[in-house]
Design a protein around this motif. Sequence first.
Motif, mmCIF file in Angstrom:
data_model
loop_
_atom_site.group_PDB
_atom_site.id
_atom_site.type_symbol
_atom_site.label_atom_id
_atom_site.label_comp_id
_atom_site.label_asym_id
_atom_site.label_seq_id
_atom_site.Cartn_x
_atom_site.Cartn_y
_atom_site.Cartn_z
ATOM 1 N N LEU A 148 5.558 3.834 1.042
ATOM 2 C CA LEU A 148 5.343 2.568 0.719
ATOM 3 C C LEU A 148 5.402 1.849 2.207
ATOM 4 O O LEU A 148 6.242 1.866 2.980
ATOM 5 N N ARG A 186 5.573 4.406 -9.805
ATOM 6 C CA ARG A 186 4.550 5.363 -10.124
ATOM 7 C C ARG A 186 4.006 6.042 -9.190
ATOM 8 O O ARG A 186 3.602 7.248 -9.090
ATOM 9 N N LYS A 187 3.357 5.184 -8.023
ATOM 10 C CA LYS A 187 2.804 5.551 -6.883
ATOM 11 C C LYS A 187 3.608 6.373 -6.161
ATOM 12 O O LYS A 187 3.291 7.668 -5.619
ATOM 13 N N ASP A 230 3.985 9.855 -7.587
ATOM 14 C CA ASP A 230 2.688 10.773 -7.496
ATOM 15 C C ASP A 230 2.398 11.424 -6.013
ATOM 16 O O ASP A 230 2.310 12.565 -6.038
ATOM 17 N N TRP A 231 3.023 10.755 -4.962
ATOM 18 C CA TRP A 231 2.780 11.169 -3.753
ATOM 19 C C TRP A 231 3.832 11.995 -3.535
ATOM 20 O O TRP A 231 3.601 13.362 -2.797
ATOM 21 N N TRP A 291 4.361 -0.315 -10.865
ATOM 22 C CA TRP A 291 3.057 0.604 -9.709
ATOM 23 C C TRP A 291 3.777 0.984 -8.772
ATOM 24 O O TRP A 291 3.599 2.316 -8.356
ATOM 25 N N VAL A 292 4.584 0.592 -8.010
ATOM 26 C CA VAL A 292 5.229 1.236 -6.973
ATOM 27 C C VAL A 292 5.887 2.416 -7.263
ATOM 28 O O VAL A 292 5.730 3.512 -6.523
ATOM 29 N N SER A 319 0.864 -1.139 0.174
ATOM 30 C CA SER A 319 0.031 0.146 0.071
ATOM 31 C C SER A 319 0.805 1.160 -0.122
ATOM 32 O O SER A 319 1.899 1.268 0.869
ATOM 33 N N ILE A 320 0.332 2.282 -0.798
ATOM 34 C CA ILE A 320 1.015 3.373 -0.985
ATOM 35 C C ILE A 320 0.279 4.563 -0.467
ATOM 36 O O ILE A 320 -0.897 4.986 -1.212
ATOM 37 N N ASP A 321 0.621 5.606 0.357
ATOM 38 C CA ASP A 321 -0.099 6.953 0.710
ATOM 39 C C ASP A 321 0.832 7.768 1.175
ATOM 40 O O ASP A 321 2.035 7.623 0.657
ATOM 41 N N ARG A 366 -5.005 12.338 3.614
ATOM 42 C CA ARG A 366 -4.907 12.784 2.223
ATOM 43 C C ARG A 366 -4.524 13.872 1.850
ATOM 44 O O ARG A 366 -3.805 14.322 0.893
#
Length: 256
Positions: free
Chosen positions: A58, A84-85, A88-89, A81-82, A52-54, A248
Amino acid sequence: MANASVQVSAQLELPFAPLSMNPVVTSSTVLDGQAVNYILHRSHGRRRISLSIDERGLRVGAPLRASLREIDNVLREHARWVLRKLADWTARRAPTRRWESGETVFYLGLPLKLQIAAGPRAVLLAEPLLQVHTPDESPGAVAALAQHWLRGQALAHFQQRIEHFRTRITLEAVSVRLSNARSRWGSCHASGRISLNWRLIHMPPHLIDYVVVHELAHMREMNHSPRFWAVVGGVVPDYAARRREIRRESHRYLAD
């Protein structure tokens, strides 16, 4: 044991905060030539490795018996995917503040324009401006003076909100101190002391209230059990929405 003492505390994380309590550890790997740090959380009941990434970065959940090789294989399988996410964050993080006139400083969720002028040391709130008067207009001096004012505002606001909510949770007097932690929004101690990160003063009041209630609830339940969330929900029924919002959006307020 008669002479033994136990200290119990609970903490609320800041975004990107590494957790250190076993079985939660910080680890790293290399994906497509790029070093990636992550938080590894092992648990008894988990059957599969999850990612999960927020805003915290990671996080990898794994069964207790999963080997680091197994975990690394899953990370490599999902490397695109890791990366890229994470990118983004990272792009959403607030830029480092330069403490120059015209910059935006958030106060209780309100965007204020920083206005710096020569003069005796003083900070004045004159919406939509935050005026900083100082004989030394260097970024370091401006930052020190502005943050000193923000800390004072934070302590007064936190004390008022704690007093407002503690009676609803049927607590006795609660003391509060400011924290400068880089890894926690707040923490509480079973003795009746709460620490709150002064940077919360940048955030909207309803998010500050969530953190305050979260820490007060820990004085009733020093855990995150259903009983704990029932205490929080009895005061802040929409706590889940506020928790999502703070995860968020809080990065917007963290530049200092």
